[in-house]
Design an enzyme around this catalytic site. Structure first.
Site, mmCIF file in Angstrom:
data_model
loop_
_atom_site.group_PDB
_atom_site.id
_atom_site.type_symbol
_atom_site.label_atom_id
_atom_site.label_comp_id
_atom_site.label_asym_id
_atom_site.label_seq_id
_atom_site.Cartn_x
_atom_site.Cartn_y
_atom_site.Cartn_z
ATOM 1 N N HIS A 51 20.469 -7.491 -5.727
ATOM 2 C CA HIS A 51 21.685 -7.696 -6.136
ATOM 3 C C HIS A 51 22.572 -7.727 -4.720
ATOM 4 C CE1 HIS A 51 21.695 -6.040 -10.412
ATOM 5 N NE2 HIS A 51 20.936 -6.916 -10.154
ATOM 6 N N GLU A 53 25.110 -6.035 -3.373
ATOM 7 C CA GLU A 53 25.356 -4.719 -2.909
ATOM 8 C C GLU A 53 24.034 -4.071 -2.030
ATOM 9 O OE1 GLU A 53 27.967 -4.770 -6.471
ATOM 10 O OE2 GLU A 53 26.032 -5.244 -6.012
ATOM 11 N N SER A 78 31.936 -5.755 -10.187
ATOM 12 C CA SER A 78 31.789 -4.376 -10.537
ATOM 13 C C SER A 78 30.217 -3.909 -10.452
ATOM 14 C CB SER A 78 32.253 -3.993 -12.021
ATOM 15 O OG SER A 78 32.378 -2.905 -12.350
ATOM 16 N N CYS A 80 26.518 -2.499 -10.612
ATOM 17 C CA CYS A 80 25.730 -1.874 -11.804
ATOM 18 C C CYS A 80 25.330 -0.673 -11.471
ATOM 19 C CB CYS A 80 24.695 -3.007 -11.783
ATOM 20 S SG CYS A 80 23.473 -2.834 -10.480
ATOM 21 N N CYS A 83 23.039 -0.581 -8.112
ATOM 22 C CA CYS A 83 23.884 -0.517 -6.779
ATOM 23 C C CYS A 83 24.779 0.754 -6.638
ATOM 24 C CB CYS A 83 24.626 -1.729 -6.775
ATOM 25 S SG CYS A 83 23.471 -3.317 -6.956
#
Length: 146
Positions: A51, A53, A78, A80, A83
């Protein structure tokens, strides 16, 4: 006006989209300097965990806990639970979120653990995700584990 670090996260998201991936970008900032940048590369790398991040953390390299505790994570969407867990593990104290309209991640978990969460509801971030989700629902649902 969106701040410079969120603009850099948006550039990462756009780069991911151009590569055929999911448009989510992030930058990890330490004392006003970007030390790691990344974007969602699950599709591009055939990865289960890359992802935005996670990619930014990976690209920042190994750091001490003292460094992470002085960082801010900027992310276009936002975060998950995966992350969020990584940010909690490393003690990142502040997260700036581009938007949580298209996806509400684990912001409550961050806040419950003392992380300052700021949500911008940035129109560029919202529009980018809405368009992607509409055009690629199967990739989006795969990315969020549904």
């Amino acid at each position: 006006m969106t701040d410079i670090f969120m603009q850099e996260a948006i550039k990462e998201a756009q780069a991911g989209l151009k590569e055929g991936g999911i448009p989510i970008g992030a930058v990890l900032v330490h004392q006003g300097v970007i030390m790691g940048r990344g974007h969602n590369r699950r599709i591009q790398k055939g990865s289960a965990i890359l992802h935005g991040e996670m990619d930014a953390l990976e690209n920042a390299g190994r750091q001490t806990g003292n460094v992470y505790r002085e960082c801010v994570m900027y992310t276009t969407l936002s975060p998950c639970i995966m992350c969020t867990g990584a940010m909690l593990l490393y003690g990142i104290p502040r997260v700036v979120v581009g938007e949580n309209k298209t996806f509400m991640g684990a912001e409550d978990l961050l806040k419950h653990n003392g992380v300052k969460v700021e949500v911008l509801q940035n129109a560029e971030c919202i529009n980018m995700m809405e368009k992607f989700i509409k055009q690629n629902p199967e990739l989006w649902y795969e990315d969020i584990g549904k």
